[in-house]
Design an enzyme around this catalytic site. Structure first.
Site, short mmCIF file in Angstrom:
data_model
loop_
_atom_site.label_atom_id
_atom_site.label_comp_id
_atom_site.label_asym_id
_atom_site.label_seq_id
_atom_site.Cartn_x
_atom_site.Cartn_y
_atom_site.Cartn_z
CG HIS A 28 29.44 37.46 36.16
ND1 HIS A 28 28.64 37.31 37.27
CD2 HIS A 28 29.23 36.34 35.42
CE1 HIS A 28 27.98 36.16 37.19
NE2 HIS A 28 28.31 35.55 36.09
N GLY A 74 33.94 40.51 32.56
CA GLY A 74 33.12 39.92 31.50
C GLY A 74 32.49 40.96 30.58
CE1 TYR A 87 35.53 36.00 31.86
CE2 TYR A 87 36.05 35.18 29.68
CZ TYR A 87 35.36 36.05 30.49
OH TYR A 87 34.50 36.97 29.94
O1 YXS Z 1 27.83 48.97 47.69
P1 YXS Z 1 26.70 49.23 46.72
O2 YXS Z 1 25.45 48.44 47.01
O3 YXS Z 1 26.48 50.70 46.46
O4 YXS Z 1 27.19 48.62 45.29
C1 YXS Z 1 28.39 49.12 44.72
C2 YXS Z 1 29.16 47.94 44.17
O5 YXS Z 1 29.11 46.79 45.01
C3 YXS Z 1 28.39 47.67 42.89
N1 YXS Z 1 29.22 46.94 41.93
C4 YXS Z 1 29.02 45.65 41.60
N2 YXS Z 1 28.10 44.76 42.03
C5 YXS Z 1 28.20 43.50 41.51
N3 YXS Z 1 29.13 43.12 40.62
C6 YXS Z 1 30.06 44.00 40.18
N4 YXS Z 1 30.95 43.60 39.27
C7 YXS Z 1 30.03 45.32 40.69
N5 YXS Z 1 30.80 46.44 40.51
C8 YXS Z 1 30.28 47.41 41.27
O6 YXS Z 1 28.07 48.95 42.38
C9 YXS Z 1 27.99 49.89 43.47
C10 YXS Z 1 28.92 51.05 43.18
O7 YXS Z 1 30.21 50.47 43.17
P2 YXS Z 1 31.48 51.33 43.65
O8 YXS Z 1 31.10 52.11 44.87
O9 YXS Z 1 32.62 50.41 43.72
O10 YXS Z 1 31.64 52.35 42.43
P3 YXS Z 1 32.95 53.13 42.00
O11 YXS Z 1 32.51 54.11 40.99
O12 YXS Z 1 33.68 53.60 43.23
O13 YXS Z 1 33.88 52.04 41.33
C11 YXS Z 1 33.46 51.46 40.12
C12 YXS Z 1 34.31 50.20 39.85
C13 YXS Z 1 33.77 49.50 38.59
C14 YXS Z 1 35.79 50.59 39.66
C15 YXS Z 1 34.19 49.27 41.08
O14 YXS Z 1 32.81 49.09 41.38
C16 YXS Z 1 34.78 47.91 40.80
O15 YXS Z 1 36.02 47.73 40.81
N6 YXS Z 1 33.89 46.93 40.51
C17 YXS Z 1 34.33 45.56 40.21
C18 YXS Z 1 34.89 45.49 38.78
C19 YXS Z 1 35.30 44.04 38.52
O16 YXS Z 1 36.29 43.53 39.06
N7 YXS Z 1 34.51 43.35 37.73
C20 YXS Z 1 34.67 41.94 37.39
C21 YXS Z 1 33.44 41.16 37.90
S1 YXS Z 1 33.67 39.45 37.68
C22 YXS Z 1 33.62 39.22 35.99
O17 YXS Z 1 33.23 40.09 35.24
C23 YXS Z 1 34.08 37.92 35.45
C24 YXS Z 1 33.49 36.73 36.14
S2 YXS Z 1 35.82 37.81 35.49
O18 YXS Z 1 36.21 38.25 36.81
O19 YXS Z 1 36.19 36.49 35.27
O20 YXS Z 1 36.30 38.72 34.49
#
Ligand code: YXS
Length: 259
Positions: A64, A108, A138
């Site tokens: 998400h 998600g 969730y």
């Molecule tokens: O800073 P910029 O503008 O370059 O943007 C960064 C991140 O902010 C963006 N980005 C995201 N933006 C919005 N929502 C996200 N979920 C998201 N994930 C990443 O992408 C740009 C590059 O991210 P960066 O620098 O962290 O890349 P990386 O290669 O070092 O690391 C990749 C990840 C995926 C390991 C890291 O971005 C990360 O941990 N992202 C969050 C993963 C996560 O927790 N997702 C759950 C979202 S909430 C959801 O899905 C449900 C509601 S729930 O939580 O209930 O499951």
């Protein structure tokens, strides 16, 4: 720039998540394009759809779009939330959707991938369920989808720890169909699609609808549903929920206080 690319190869639709700069986060804008592409594939009467990211990505989807999670006391995963709409769009497609996965899958996006009918993945793939890491309550339909795909002990480990689970364990637990080397991934997905295209499309549509309907048919009383909604609203109204979102935006670990 298109956040989602789409093309038709014979009788197979191919939809590519195309926003690696944001790690294919499932933003409202990306989901609108995804749903439009799925609708177009249905109109063009493809026999199956492959859902993929660009070759060589490190992240299939980061889940998400956390920057779009509301902090105004509104349910972050309500019925019309983009992630919920995308999950339903895949589940109700009249043809099989094949998830072709390389890179890591988060939050998600795990439910989105597991809602697909068939999943093929490379050996480097991991799945991480992250609600507890972000403090997100969730939603009930989402948990039911995950329960239909993942056995309780592994599902609880994934939810309680938010740790990425390696694809070997995912395969062992029957959550995906095949692990193939990256260079064979696309051919494997296309071969699955070609075999499906030889089958009776009416039977395939019935099988998908009937299996999905039976899997989702769990009786739940109105009072029980409202009790769960009450528990969820206490969370999305909590300081911890706001801290979870803030910690993501500030790129730091969350400090939850249980209130
Ligand atoms: O800073 P910029 O503008 O370059 O943007 C960064 C991140 O902010 C963006 N980005 C995201 N933006 C919005 N929502 C996200 N979920 C998201 N994930 C990443 O992408 C740009 C590059 O991210 P960066 O620098 O962290 O890349 P990386 O290669 O070092 O690391 C990749 C990840 C995926 C390991 C890291 O971005 C990360 O941990 N992202 C969050 C993963 C996560 O927790 N997702 C759950 C979202 S909430 C959801 O899905 C449900 C509601 S729930 O939580 O209930 O499951």
């Amino acid at each position: 720039m298109a956040l989602v690319l789409k093309r038709i190869d014979g009788q197979t639709g191919i939809i590519t998540l195309n926003n690696d700069a944001k790690r294919n986060a499932l933003s409202r804008a990306l989901i609108e394009e995804l749903i439009a592409a799925l609708d177009e594939m249905t109109e063009r009467q493809v026999r199956s759809v492959i859902l993929r990211a660009q070759s060589g990505v490190k992240v299939w989807s980061a889940g998400h779009d956390a920057t779009e999670l509301p902090t105004s006391g509104r349910d972050p995963l309500g019925y019309d939330d983009p992630l919920r709409r995308a999950v339903r769009a895949i589940a109700t497609m009249p043809v099989p959707v094949i998830a072709m996965i390389e890179g890591t899958v988060w939050g998600g996006a795990c439910e989105l991938a597991l809602t697909c009918d068939l999943l093929v993945a490379t050996p480097e793939v991991t799945f991480a369920l992250t609600p507890a890491k972000l403090g997100v309550p969730y939603n009930t339909a989402g948990f039911l989808n995950l329960m239909n795909a993942i056995e309780p002990p592994l599902l609880k480990e994934m939810l309680f720890t938010a740790r990425p689970i390696p694809v070997e364990r995912i395969l062992y637990h029957g959550m995906i169909n095949q692990i193939v080397p990256g260079e064979d991934l696309e051919a494997t997905a296309l071969q699955l699609a070609a075999t499906i295209a030889e089958m009776s499309p009416m039977c395939i549509a019935l099988i998908k609808d009937e299996l999905g309907t039976l899997a989702a048919s769990r009786p739940l009383s109105a009072e029980t549903f409202e009790r769960l909604q009450g528990l969820r609203s206490r969370i999305y109204d909590s300081q911890d929920y706001r801290e979870g979102i803030r910690s993501f935006l500030e790129k730091r670990p969350p400090r939850f206080r249980g209130e």
